[in-house]
Structures are given as C-alpha cells and as structure tokens.
Motif scaffolding. Structure first.
Motif, PDB file in Angstrom:
ATOM      1  N   SER A  50       0.834  -1.213   0.000  1.00  0.00           N
ATOM      2  CA  SER A  50       0.000   0.000   0.000  1.00  0.00           C
ATOM      3  C   SER A  50       0.860   1.250   0.000  1.00  0.00           C
ATOM      4  O   SER A  50       0.495   2.272  -0.586  1.00  0.00           O
ATOM      5  CB  SER A  50      -0.925   0.010   1.215  1.00  0.00           C
ATOM      6  OG  SER A  50      -1.781  -1.108   1.175  1.00  0.00           O
ATOM      7  N   GLN A  92      -7.121   0.615  -0.308  1.00  0.00           N
ATOM      8  CA  GLN A  92      -7.395  -0.597   0.447  1.00  0.00           C
ATOM      9  C   GLN A  92      -8.537  -0.359   1.439  1.00  0.00           C
ATOM     10  O   GLN A  92      -9.437  -1.167   1.567  1.00  0.00           O
ATOM     11  CB  GLN A  92      -6.137  -1.020   1.205  1.00  0.00           C
ATOM     12  CG  GLN A  92      -6.320  -2.251   2.056  1.00  0.00           C
ATOM     13  CD  GLN A  92      -4.999  -2.746   2.616  1.00  0.00           C
ATOM     14  OE1 GLN A  92      -3.994  -2.043   2.544  1.00  0.00           O
ATOM     15  NE2 GLN A  92      -4.992  -3.947   3.136  1.00  0.00           N
ATOM     16  N   ASP A 171      -5.981  -1.807  -4.807  1.00  0.00           N
ATOM     17  CA  ASP A 171      -5.353  -2.310  -3.578  1.00  0.00           C
ATOM     18  C   ASP A 171      -6.362  -3.189  -2.841  1.00  0.00           C
ATOM     19  O   ASP A 171      -7.271  -2.689  -2.179  1.00  0.00           O
ATOM     20  CB  ASP A 171      -4.883  -1.144  -2.711  1.00  0.00           C
ATOM     21  CG  ASP A 171      -3.876  -1.586  -1.646  1.00  0.00           C
ATOM     22  OD1 ASP A 171      -3.723  -2.807  -1.432  1.00  0.00           O
ATOM     23  OD2 ASP A 171      -3.242  -0.704  -1.033  1.00  0.00           O
ATOM     24  N   GLU A 172      -6.219  -4.465  -2.958  1.00  0.00           N
ATOM     25  CA  GLU A 172      -7.099  -5.452  -2.324  1.00  0.00           C
ATOM     26  C   GLU A 172      -8.578  -5.138  -2.537  1.00  0.00           C
ATOM     27  O   GLU A 172      -9.334  -4.972  -1.579  1.00  0.00           O
ATOM     28  CB  GLU A 172      -6.780  -5.558  -0.832  1.00  0.00           C
ATOM     29  CG  GLU A 172      -5.340  -5.947  -0.597  1.00  0.00           C
ATOM     30  CD  GLU A 172      -5.110  -6.450   0.823  1.00  0.00           C
ATOM     31  OE1 GLU A 172      -6.032  -7.094   1.365  1.00  0.00           O
ATOM     32  OE2 GLU A 172      -4.018  -6.215   1.353  1.00  0.00           O
TER      33      GLU A 172
HETATM   34 MG   LIG Z   1      -2.009  -2.718   2.227  1.00  0.00          MG
END
Ligand SMILES: [Mg+2]
Ligand SMILES: Nc1ncnc2c1ncn2[C@@H]1O[C@H](COP(=O)(O)OP(=O)(O)OP(=O)(O)O)[C@@H](O)[C@H]1O
Ligand SMILES: Nc1ncnc2c1ncn2[C@@H]1O[C@H](COP(=O)(O)OP(=O)(O)OP(=O)(O)O)[C@@H](O)[C@H]1O
Ligand SMILES: O[C@@H]1[C@@H](O)[C@@H](O)CO[C@H]1O
Ligand SMILES: [Mg+2]
Lengths: 498, 296, 345, 345
Positions: A50, A92, A171-172
C-alpha cells in the motif's frame, strides 16, 4: 538505480524509497507497468504494497527514487495531480463520505457541469451506468451511509474508472466482497486491460493474481524480493517468496463438537433486516454463516451481540434467557463479537494497538481498580505474539498495515475467552500465512469448548472451518447444512433461492 | 518625584473609563510619577488577578475602579495586606473590612433619580415609559434602576410598560426599542441607563417615525451633544470621569507626601444634567477631557 | 458526537435498501424510487422547522402585535447582521472548523473604516473597501493558520479574535466614531418593495451562498471536506485552498455585517458585534449543523436565525422580565430542537 | 480536522519495528526498547510545553518581578478557578462534547448558595452542598439532553447556559449577596506550606482526574468514547452512562470553582464566572486537546492554563497598554502553539 532511459510508454518506477522518520518502509523498489497489462503486487501484511501505491498515486511523497509516466518525469505532489496525469488508486480502506449521495461520491473532485451548475441528471445517469457494469445495483441518489461493504467497494472502483485513468491501482479490491462480486471486479480489470489501461493489482487471493497478472512482483520487508514475467506463476512459489521460506499448509480437521448447547436463538427478527432466525450453537462448534453480500448475516450477528436491537425472538446462553440491550450486556452474558468494519466499529485508529486490545477488558485487567500502562503493554505484547502482529504495539493502529490491523482486531476480542465468539469477516485483508494462523486459533478455541460463529464471504473459509453452515438469503434463514452436506453448489443455491 | 501609581480599571471600552484613565495619566505625568494601568475587560475575577499583579510591583497607591461593588472588597483586601493605600473610584466596596483612603464617584442613584424626575416633568407627570437596563447585575444597572424607581414613586401617573436589557449596547437598544414600540404604540419616553442605549432608542424611534419620543441617558458622552442639539435625544446626566481620575492621582500624591489625613473619605461629584437649554454652556471636554474633543 | 439526528434517522430508514440492493435485485422498484425521493426531500427540509412554526404560533396567539406587518419587518431587519455573519459561520462550521473571530472582525473592520474616513479624510467608498479588505485579510490569516500553520481553528481564530478586538480599540483609543455620509446611513432606512434594504441584502447573501453550496463544485466540496478532509483530498480536491477561501468569505461577510451595523447606527463602536459571537454560532447549530462538520446548510441556518430572532422579538413584545428571558429562551431552544427530533423519527 | 500534531508525528517517527520485528525477529533489541521508551515519554509531554517555557523565559528577562516568589504564587492562585473549571471542560471535550454552561453554572450555584444562606438562614455548609448539587444537576441535564435527548452538546449546553444565567439573576433579582462566614472567606487567604489553599485544591483536582484518566477503566474509556463512540460501545462500554457522568463532573467542578470565587470575593455576584467561558475552553484547546474529541489530557490542560495565566500576568507586569494586550496575547498564543508544532516535527 538503473541508468537506462525511461520507456516512452508505461509507468516506470525506479528505486522508490519511503522512510517514516528513521525507519524505511520501502527500500528501493522498481516496477514497470506497460499499458494494457497487469502487474500483480503481492507480499505479506506490512510488506509495503500500500505504501508503494500511495507513492505512485501522489498520496505521499517518496523519500527517494524517480518515476516516469509515458517517458515524462512524473512527480505527483497531490492525489489530484496524479488523477490529472491519469493515475487512479482504489484504496485498500474504503473511503467514501457517508453523508453524500452515491453519485456525488463517485464524481467527487470532478463534478460535471452544465450551464454553470452541477449537472445532476448526467451525474446520476452516468453513475447508474458505471455501477451497472460492475454489477452494483444501487440508487445513485441515496446516501452511502448504510450501504454494505461490498457495495461501497463497488462504488470505490467505479469512482476510479469514472476518471478515465490510463493507469489504475487496485489495492485489495476483493477483500471485503463475496465471490460473485470478486468475479465482477476481475472482469472489470480484464476489460480495462483490453482497453489499454495499465493495472497494478494487489491481493492476498493468489488465484486472482494468477488469473489477472501478466507479471507478478513480490515485496518483503520493503524490498522487491521476486519478480515473475511468465504466466502462470505457481502459487506455492508466490507464497514462498512472500514469507521468505518454504511454506506448508497445515490441515487440521476440526475436532468434534460436544452435545451441550451454549447459544440458543429462537425466532429472532428485526423489522426491515431479518426474520425467523433459529439455531443452536454447541460447545466446541464452529458455525459458519454463509450468504450473499447483503443477505443479512451481519445484521443477525449484530443483534445477537447486542449491537442492534432485536424486535422478536429469544436468545439464551447456557440455558439462561438473556435480556440485554447493549453490547455490554451481551458481553456480560459471554457473547463477544468481532465486527466486520474495523475502521468504523472495531478499532480506534488514533490509539495504540495495545490500548485498543485492552479496551473491552480494562475492568477485568484492573488490580485494585487500577490499570497501568505497563499492564496494557504486557497484554498487547502477549497478543502480538499470539496473533503474529507485525508492528509496534505502542503506536497508533492507524499506522499499521491493513492486514495487521485486522489481526489487532481479532486480538482485541480474545484477551480472555468468551462463551460465544462471533467473528464477522475475520480474515479480511490478511495474508495467507496469517490466515492459517487465525484458523488455527479459532479451531483451538473451539476445541477448548467455546461456541464460535464465523461470518465470511469467502466460501472456502466457511466451508473449511465450520462444523455446520447456516445459509442466509434476503434476511431469512434458508438452510442449515452439516459439514458433509455443505458442498459449494448446495450452499450457493440456498443463498440465491432462499 | 519618584514613584509608581497603579490603576486597575473595569474596562477600556466605555468612554467613561477611558476618560478616567486619561485623567489619571495626565495627572501622573504632571506629578512626574510612573503610571501602570490594567483593564479587566469587565471580568471581576480577572480584575482581582490584575490587582495582585500590580501589587507585586509595590506601587505607592492603587487607584481602583472596580468592575462591581461586591468584588471591590477583595481587591481592597489584597492591597491592604500589601500595605498599598487604595483610592476607590466609581465603585464603592460594599463589604469586607478593607480600608480605603477615599471614594470618588458620581452618586449614580441620585443622578438617575434627578434625570428621571426631569423626564417625568417633561411628560407632564403621566404617560408610558420604557426602561432600557444595562448589563443585568452590574452595579451601574442596579443603582440607576434604583434611582429611577425612587423617582417613579413620586409620579404615580407614569406607567412603566416595558423593561428590557440592552447590555449598554446601542444596537441592542435599537432592536429592543423597535420591539417595545411595536407592542406599545403609545409609548412616550425611554429612560436609557446609558447614553449609548438612549441613542439607540432614539434612532429606533426616528426610524419608526416617532420623532416625538423622549429619550434620555446617563453619561454625558460627546456624541450626546449634537444629539441633544438636534433634538434626537432630550437629556443626559454628564459625569466627570476625567476630573475624577485627576483627583484620584492628586490624592495619591497627598498620601505620598504624608498628607493623607486631609483627604475626605467620600467625594461625590455631581453629575450635570444636560438638556437643550444648557447644552451650549458646556464642552464635552469639560467632562471627558481632551479625548472627548477628538470625538465630537 | 452528535451527528445530525436528521441524517441519522435518514440513514436508518434507508438500510433496508442496502439489504435489498444486493446483486440480485433489479433496477429499483417504483416504491424504492419514491422512498429515495422522499428521502431527498426530507434532506432538504432541515433543522428545527417544526420548532420555528411552533414558536411562531405561540407568539401570534400570545401577542396581537406579533403578526403585524411592521413587526415582521422589524424581525427581519433585526436579524440582518447576525444573519450575514451566520452565513460565514455556517460555511466554516460546514468544513468542520469554527470562527471565533467573526464578532471581533465586525468591530475591527468598522473601526478601520470609520477611522480612515474621519481622521484621514479617505472617501467613504474607499474606506469601506479597506474595511472589507480588513475582514478578508483576517479571514485569510485564519485560513492560513489553520491549514498551512496546522493550528486548530479554535486556537487560530481565538488568537485573531483577541488581536482584532484589541486593535479595534487601539485605532481610536476606544472612542466611538460618529457621522457617516448621508447616502450611506440612508441605506439603513431604504425600503425596496416595502422591505428593508439590509434584510434584502441578507436574504440575497443567503440565496447566493445556498446556490453556491448546491450547484457549484467548489461549494459542494465543502460538504466533502467537512465529511472527511482526507477523502476529499484523495478525491482530488484542493482542500487547503477551499478551506482558506471559506475563512476569507467568513471574514468578508463579517465586514459586510459591519457596514450594515454602521449604516443603521450612523456610528462605529469598537465593541460593536463582539458580543454576537455566541448568537452567530448558535444560529448555525440550532439550524441543524454539526460542529463536527459535513452537515448543515443555508436553509437550516436561516431557520435557526429566525428561531433566535423570533424568540427575542416575542419576549420583548410580551415584556417578559429580562431576568427570565434567558431562561425561557434556553427552554424554547431545547423544545424547538427536540420537536424536530421527534417528528424526524 | 486538527488531530493532535503530537500524536501524529509520533506515529510517523517510530515505525521501524513494524518492519524489522517480523515473525522471525527475536525479542526487541536494546536500542529498540530505548526508542519505545523515548516514544512513550514524548507521548507524556503534550501540548505546547515549549511555548510555555519560551513565554516564561521571555517574561523573566523582561520583568524583574516575574520570577519573584510572590508573583509565582500569585499566578497560581489567579488561575485556580479557571483551572478547576477547565478540568471539567477538558473531560467534556475529551469525549467530543462541549460545555458552554460552565460559566453560568458558576454564577447560578454561587447565587443559590448565597441566597439560601442569607435569605433562609440555611447553615453555610448545607447551602454550599446545595450549590454543589445545583452544579451537578445542571450537568445531569446537559448529559441527559445530549445522550437520551439526542440534542447536540453545543445546543444543549447553550440552552442550559442561557437558563442558568437567567436564574442566577432571578434568585435575588440581580442583586449581589455579600458576607459569607469568616471561616469560609478565611479559606481564601489560607496558606499551606506557603501555598494558597485554592491553588492546592486546583492542583489536587488535576492530579485526581489525571489519575482517573490514566489508571481507572472508566476514566480511560473517555478516550475511547471521544475517539469513536461506536467502537467504544461495541467494546462493552456503557457510553451513555459515561457521558452523563462526565457532564455531571463538569457541572460539579464549576460549582466547586464558584466556592473558590465566593471565598475570594466574599460575595456572590449573579454574573460571576459567566465571562470566563471562552478562557476555560481556550485553556483546554491550547493545551492540545482537539474539539473533535479523543485527544488531550490533564497535563496538556495544565500547560494551557499556565500559558494563559502567565501571559496575562506578564502583560500586567510589563504594563503593556490594555488595548494592545489582547493583540499581544493573540500573537503569543499562536507562537506558543506553533513552536510546539515545529519542534514536534
Ligand atoms: Mg495494504
Ligand atoms: N503513516 C505511517 N507511519 C508509520 N508507519 C507506516 C505508515 N504507513 C505505513 N507504515 C508502515 O509501513 C509498513 C508497510 O505498510 P503497508 O500498508 O504498505 O503494507 P501492505 O503491504 O499494504 O500490507 P497489507 O497487506 O496488510 O495491506 C507497515 O509496517 C506499516 O506499519
Ligand atoms: N445499525 C447499523 N449501523 C450501521 N451499519 C449497519 C447497521 N446494521 C447493519 N449495518 C450494515 O449494513 C450492512 C448490511 O448488513 P447485512 O447483515 O444485511 O449484510 P451481510 O450479509 O453481512 O453482508 P456484508 O458482507 O456486506 O456485511 C452491513 O454492512 C452492516 O455493517
Ligand atoms: O457610566 C458607565 C456606563 O455608561 C457603562 O458604560 C457602564 O459603566 C458605567 O459606569
Ligand atoms: Mg457482513
């Protein structure tokens, strides 16, 4: 640092370094992203993924290193700068404004204008269209407040896409959603790729990375430790690179549950949320709660844990009827819940990890009514070891990586052992290794006699952990399956049909 | 002569106190004394602190214009225990066994009584009256209300139809008078407990085309001179703060010279009733010193 | 902390949608659309409107003068300055800030204006412009301190409040200034279609700002910044610039209010406006804005303004004892705000 | 909005462990332990301490009286009531609320006390207890309104402020009361080990509350509630009860401050304390608390208190012109707060 000239197309990052004070979180990371391709970025919780993304998206400035965008030097000094240059980041953590409408959240920072005014009609139409392509059906005029995590995740993605970026970082994106939503998100990534957009894709679900990525980069402790350019990248290689050693999956069959009922729920319902929920939870049992996003699983467990009111039905623990109206009452009765929304409900990001962990326990931990900082730190350190938390326990939780925050969240509810433990999406954003560790802890707790309810959108997780599975559909209990009966198809059909 | 005179004053916003301090400063300069002044922003608690702070510097005398009469005692006590003689101006300490050398002030009750009596005579002894009070609970408010009530006892024909507070503020008086006039169209006169409020009332009356409304105030501020001449307001009770300030310093000098015994305990200064008839006989600076001249 | 109950109840009544609007649901049904529309209308009627109506009914029943044209006009003219200041205060509160300097800016800009005009013979139009400039400048200082300076808005504006109120006294050593040009004081009694000019000015400012907040991206972004500055920044909004702008507007509007005040009284007092601070913030918050930022708006502020204005006016008409007026006002505020809560549920 | 810069920078400068202390790493090394210790000490030194020190150095250089024992004792005794009120205000701000009624409670509880004593011959000890009860009761009303009543704290306490200040005037129709028992007024000049009793009382209250906030679960929960009420509630804290308790404490402490004031002035005035509201909140916020809640504490508040106290004292010693004092104080506050920011980076 590499010396050759930057490529004339693509996003070229060289020697990116990020230090927070004396500590370096990212240590000279190189990454090249060509248009129309996807780079998978993997690594353990806290590896620096991240952080890398934030540098690229102009959220924070790098301490060292350079970037080029299509051959031009690229030094974004603000997110708006990055967006203008065509780089968008899907964070995220979900970051939407609950008070504003869905449409406004989507266009925030780039509201469409017509005749000197914001063009709401266009905004709403466009919003509806983009959300539809992601499979998100939601009225763009309603406020975001109260929408499920999955829908919010969809909105985040739509928000990035609406800016017509040439490079997108995910991000995820699938950490908080169910399988179907995950498929839709992945389809979206494929579509973007085919339109010539370059994608960086971060996920702990390695099959997704395998499927999407043309190239995979692995970070560990802020270093780029591996890079694969041939697909498919073998999963075990990725895992080994992440953890830095040979990793073996341990398979523990669940130990059998006992006959004693710990939790009995009868005819539970709350108007507008769920109805007719009845089940027993046995000592030593892990009960899985499956269903599609928005099926009402969270609503059910919140009501059982006293977080929301219950309009109908009875709940008893160890045969005693419980009349509680608050989480405090539920906890007195022995029911603890790990909430799904760690930012809004689970953790106070400004306080230290240890303080977060001891918060529910202070009265119990106190000696002569006093609790000392040392005691808090001790408990924090114990939980750190037990849950393998990477980070310093005396720092604000907000500075930990997403996965480590999730571990702190679990640790917070397991300082002492409750009669009934409810975990809602327990492994959101957690890396493979840590996931195994969490499963192990849950199994141990169960075999020690606790009753556990696991809510998870990862079917695999529910199936792997539970003795029995309760399926929910549109606020109703649509089936109860034993471990043997619970094959994915059966669960899905109950989840859909109701 | 070497020496330090300290003054603690309720505020430096009201012209009354500004003039008093001007008078003190002028007299101190003339006597070649250092002069330290602290203003309490109308906070009696703060003022006690300031008195303590001034006493740390061991002045030769403390000139004390207290925020209110009750708080005055504590300041006097502090000065006494530091052995600094106190000259009270404007507010007399109401309780406590503190010693003051002298008290220099306008008799506010009398000033209000005389002014209201004049006003009631103008009204022919009957009609509707409104009273605009200052900050409730402040000594000036209490004493001026009392004075007016005493006058009212002699004039049964005067009917008080409205009592409001305008907190010494012109704009608030303007608003309050608008409302009072709405509810009491027959209103004949307004007693403003300060000039600012009398002016606010008069302007509200003018705006409501009630030029015949009588409006009087207390203070004798320079702004009232023109207003009286133009007939906007009818009268004011002019106090002499500049002179009081000078007197306070002169008394302090006497104390320093060991002539403290010659100072009378009580020095009431008469307020002067200014009306259209006598306004041309006076200058604002007669009451408020040179600062007033600049303001006309 | 007390997010608007309004927004809350709104949220609750809408969670069913989040259940329904799963993957399987088709386009929203008619009734869902209706509910959403109802929601957004509810969203438009903010703050304690019911409370205001109740107060008005009570007063018109208790005083025969309350509903007279003259009295209604008075109410409107009496709330003009507070209203103009409240618009600025509302914007600041909307972004999660606070402006304590608003009253002191009134005093300072009025004094500077009057002082330049009287003591330096500066033509009044120019001295007024300087006065407005002073307001904007103080706003700029507030904005810069609370963004680049990273000083909490409460502290930053407390400091400028303190400084401005001192300077306002300093310029003329505490003395008032009287005697503005006639054309200027004439504005105070100017009536347009029978309505006081100052009230029209205030309403105009409310309308313009309401339009800005609703239809212009910069205006809209105030809600985003108040909701979460980080989210707003990540969405590409230049949050610092917008915040500074908001403080400048607030300072400027306070200076405008000082002109209204000056014209009405034909004089400049160094303490003018200073005691209005609490009323100004109260107006905004009674109107439904949360000090946490992100909620509130012009309609709510206007209703809050009317509540305060009507309460004060009504008390005066009824000649309630001055000692008891604050008691009644306190109780009335609570009732007004709670009435709204009850009906919103 | 301005969360504490302190906590932030703290977070940033200390993360190496989270990187190094991976699964494989052994127990923390010595230097890591040291760093952690340093971190936690830094965490203990809050708010603009540097600012305070700078101000003190400046004054002791500029005035020969500043560092005299007598002056230092004066400073301490001068800040006693504000300090006592500020403790309550800090607790309220810590939970993300605000208490505007604190000054009016001082006035009301003092007046009720004095009125019972003088007009009804109630023994002074009992009338004082009733006065304290009045303070607690107003706090209870504030707490109940802002929890069960779902009224924003600003509005709830604005209403009680208004009501209390009116009632304080009402009980004696605006008249002051003088003449408390001698033993009571004697407390104001009582010295213990050469220190004024009132200052010791204030410091005692600070210490007890600091202890409560640091070591008692209920006290500690204030931070959790201020950080996020929902998180606190789900962690098993009865957030409503704690919030009400905090408002009651704030009311009670205001009533205690009224006793200190009464003893010092040997009189009760219906406007006593009312104008202290802003100073009280300022002290807390200058001490580093955020009005958003969740940050701040007793040490910071005490430093804020000293900054304000020292500034006012020093200005008086230096004989700065009264009109300029607010200007200098405003600037000094900003510098004090910014100094802290700078060094924290
Ligand atoms: Mg992360
Ligand atoms: N603002 C910050 N201050 C201090 N340390 C930070 C900050 N932000 C991140 N870190 C640290 O940097 C490291 C990398 O964090 P990052 O969020 O990049 O990890 P990640 O790879 O995304 O992990 P996850 O899979 O859990 O999301 C972590 O140890 C984290 O504690
Ligand atoms: N009282 C509440 N306050 C705020 N949010 C709530 C409340 N009750 C439920 N929610 C949120 O509403 C959403 C809908 O919950 P529901 O139980 O219907 O979904 P779910 O089946 O758990 O699906 P998901 O996986 O999205 O949580 C959840 O995100 C939940 O967090
Ligand atoms: O005479 C003045 C009044 O005009 C008012 O300003 C308050 O203080 C009084 O002494
Ligand atoms: Mg859920």
């Amino acid at each position: 640092m590499e010396t050759n000239a930057p490529s004339s197309t693509g996003l070229d990052c060289r020697g990116l370094v990020k230090n927070y004070g004396p500590i370096s979180v990212l240590k000279s990371v190189d990454l090249f992203l060509a248009p129309g391709t996807c780079v998978g970025l993997i690594g353990e919780n806290g590896a620096g993924k991240s952080t890398f993304n934030s540098l690229v998206a102009g959220v924070v400035a790098p301490s060292d290193g350079r970037m080029w965008l299509d051959g031009q030097p690229y030094e974004p000094h603000s997110p708006s700068d990055a967006i203008q240059r065509g780089v968008a980041l899907i964070h995220q953590e979900i970051r939407l404004l609950p008070g504003l409408s869905v449409a406004e959240n989507l266009f925030l920072g780039a509201l469409p204008m017509k005749a000197g005014r914001i063009d709401r009609r266009y905004m709403e139409e466009k919003a509806r269209a983009v959300l539809a392509t992601l499979g998100v059906r939601v009225d763009p005029r309603r406020p975001v407040l109260g929408l499920t995590m999955a829908v919010q995740q969809g909105i985040e993605i739509a928000k990035a896409i609406l800016r017509n970026p040439r490079y997108v970082i995910f991000d995820e994106p699938t950490a908080a959603v169910g399988e179907t939503e995950a498929e839709q998100i992945m389809a979206q990534v494929q579509k973007l790729k085919s339109e010539g957009v370059g994608v960086i894709y971060v996920s702990h679900r390695l099959d997704e990375v395998q499927e999407l990525a043309d190239e995979v980069v692995c970070l560990r402790d802020g270093h780029r430790v591996s890079r694969w350019t041939e697909r498919p990248v073998p999963k075990d290689e990725m895992i080994n690179a992440m953890v830095g050693r040979e990793f073996t999956f341990e398979h523990h069959p669940p130990s059998p549950s006992r006959d004693k009922v710990v939790l009995e729920v009868r005819g539970a319902g709350r108007s507008g949320a769920f109805e007719g929920v009845s089940f027993d939870l046995y000592e030593g049992e892990i009960l899985g709660l499956a269903g599609l996003i928005g099926a009402g699983r969270t609503d059910v467990v919140r009501a059982i844990a006293g977080a929301d009111r219950l309009d109908r039905g009875t709940i008893s623990v160890d045969g005693r009827d419980i009349q509680f109206r608050s989480p405090k009452g539920a906890m007195k009765a022995g029911i603890f819940m790990v909430p799904e929304d760690r930012k809004g409900q689970g953790l106070n990001l400004d306080r230290s990890a240890s303080e977060n962990i001891t918060l529910p326990w202070e009265k119990k931990l106190a000696k002569f009514g006093q609790i000392t900082g040392r005691r808090v730190a001790e408990v924090g350190e114990t939980q750190k070891d037990r849950f393998d938390i990477r980070g310093r326990m005396n720092l604000p939780v907000g500075s930990m990586s997403g996965g480590n925050q999730q571990k702190v969240l679990l640790a917070k509810w397991l300082v002492e052992e409750p009669r009934v433990l409810i975990v809602d999406e327990p492994t959101r954003g957690v890396d493979v290794g840590a996931k195994m560790a969490i499963y192990k802890i849950l199994r141990e707790l169960a075999s020690a006699g606790m009753g556990i309810i696991v809510v998870s959108s990862e079917l695999e997780e529910v199936l792997g952990l539970s003795h029995r599975i309760m399926v929910m559909s549109e606020g109703r209990q649509s089936g109860m399956l034993s471990r043997e009966e619970a094959i994915p198809e059966r669960v899905m059909s109950l989840a859909v049909s109701g | 002569q070497d020496g330090l005179i300290a003054a603690s004053v309720a505020d430096q916003k009201s012209l009354f106190y500004i003039a008093a301090v001007d008078g003190m400063r002028a007299a101190a300069e003339e006597a070649g004394l250092d002069f330290n002044v602290a203003s309490a922003n109308n906070n009696s608690r703060e003022q006690i602190s300031q008195v303590q702070n001034l006493l740390v510097q061991q002045p030769d005398a403390l000139l004390f214009i207290s925020q209110d009469s009750t708080a005055a005692a504590a300041g006097v006590k502090a000065a006494n225990s530091a052995g600094v003689p106190v000259i009270a101006v404007d507010q007399r300490p109401e309780s406590g066994d503190g010693d003051i050398v002298t008290f220099i002030a306008t008799d506010s009750v009398k000033a209000a009584r005389d002014l209201c009596t004049w006003l009631f005579d103008q009204m022919g002894g009957e009609g509707q009256l409104a009273i605009l009070k200052g900050v409730l609970g402040s000594t000036a408010e209490i004493q001026r209300t009392q004075g007016c009530n005493e006058a009212l006892e002699n004039y049964p024909g005067i009917e008080v139809v409205a009592i409001q507070t305008a907190n010494w503020d012109e704009n608030e008086a303007f608003r309050a008078t608008q409302n009072i006039l709405t509810a009491n169209p027959e209103l004949e006169a307004v007693f403003g407990e300060s000039d600012a409020m009398a002016l606010g009332a008069a302007k509200a009356a003018r705006e409501a085309s009630r030029d015949d409304l009588l409006s009087v105030g207390i203070d004798g501020f320079p702004t009232m001179f023109d207003a009286i001449r133009e007939g906007l307001v009818q009268a004011t009770m002019a106090q002499v703060p500049y002179q009081m300030g000078m007197m306070a310093v002169q008394d302090a000098v006497k104390i320093m010279n060991g002539e403290g015994d010659s100072i009378p305990e009580l020095q009431y200064q008469d307020a002067v009733l200014l009306t259209a008839e006598n306004i041309d006989e006076y200058e604002p600076s007669d009451f408020y010193g040179p600062a007033a001249a600049a303001m006309e | 902390m007390g997010r608007q109950g309004n927004a809350m109840s709104h949220a609750k009544s809408n969670t069913d949608e989040s259940v329904k609007a799963g993957r399987n649901s088709e386009a929203p049904t008619g009734s869902e659309r209706l509910a959403a529309l109802g929601g957004s209308v509810l969203r438009q009627v903010p703050g304690p409107l019911i409370g205001l109506i109740a107060v008005c009914i009570a007063f018109s029943w208790m005083s025969p003068y309350f509903l007279t044209e003259r009295n209604l006009i008075n109410i409107f003219s009496q709330i003009s300055e507070i209203g103009i200041m409240a618009v600025g205060a509302a914007l600041v509160i909307l972004i999660g800030g606070i402006d304590l300097s608003v009253g002191a800016v009134v005093a300072l800009s009025l004094m500077v204006n009057a002082w330049l005009y009287r003591d330096f013979g500066v033509p009044f139009v120019f001295s007024s412009l300087v006065g407005l400039g002073v307001g904007a400048l103080v706003g700029l200082v507030n904005g810069v301190l609370s963004t680049y300076g990273r000083v909490q808005p409460f502290v930053a504006t407390l400091a400028t409040m303190s400084a401005c109120s001192g300077l306002a006294l300093y310029v003329t050593n505490g003395g008032p200034v009287t005697g503005f040009p006639d054309w200027f004081t004439g504005l105070a009694s100017l009536r347009i279609f029978g309505l006081p000019f100052e009230s029209l000015l205030m309403v105009g400012i409310f309308l313009i700002v309401a339009w800005w907040l609703t239809f212009r991206p910069t205006g809209r972004s105030l809600y985003a910044i108040g909701g979460s500055e980080e989210v707003a920044r990540l969405s590409g909004i230049n949050t610092r610039a917008v915040k500074i702008l908001v403080y400048v507007i607030a300072g400027l509007l306070a200076a405008v209010a000082s002109l209204v005040l000056g014209a009405r009284l034909d004089s400049a007092h160094p303490t003018a406006g200073i005691s209005d601070l609490l009323s100004v913030i109260a107006v905004v918050v009674i109107g439904g804005a949360s000090l946490a930022g992100g909620s509130g708006g012009m309609l709510g502020t206007f209703i809050g303004l009317l509540i305060i204005g009507v309460l004060r006016n009504g008390m005066a008409l009824l000649n309630v004892s001055p000692n008891l007026q604050p008691v009644v006002i306190g109780i009335a505020i609570i009732i007004a705000v709670m009435l709204d809560r009850k009906t919103a549920n």
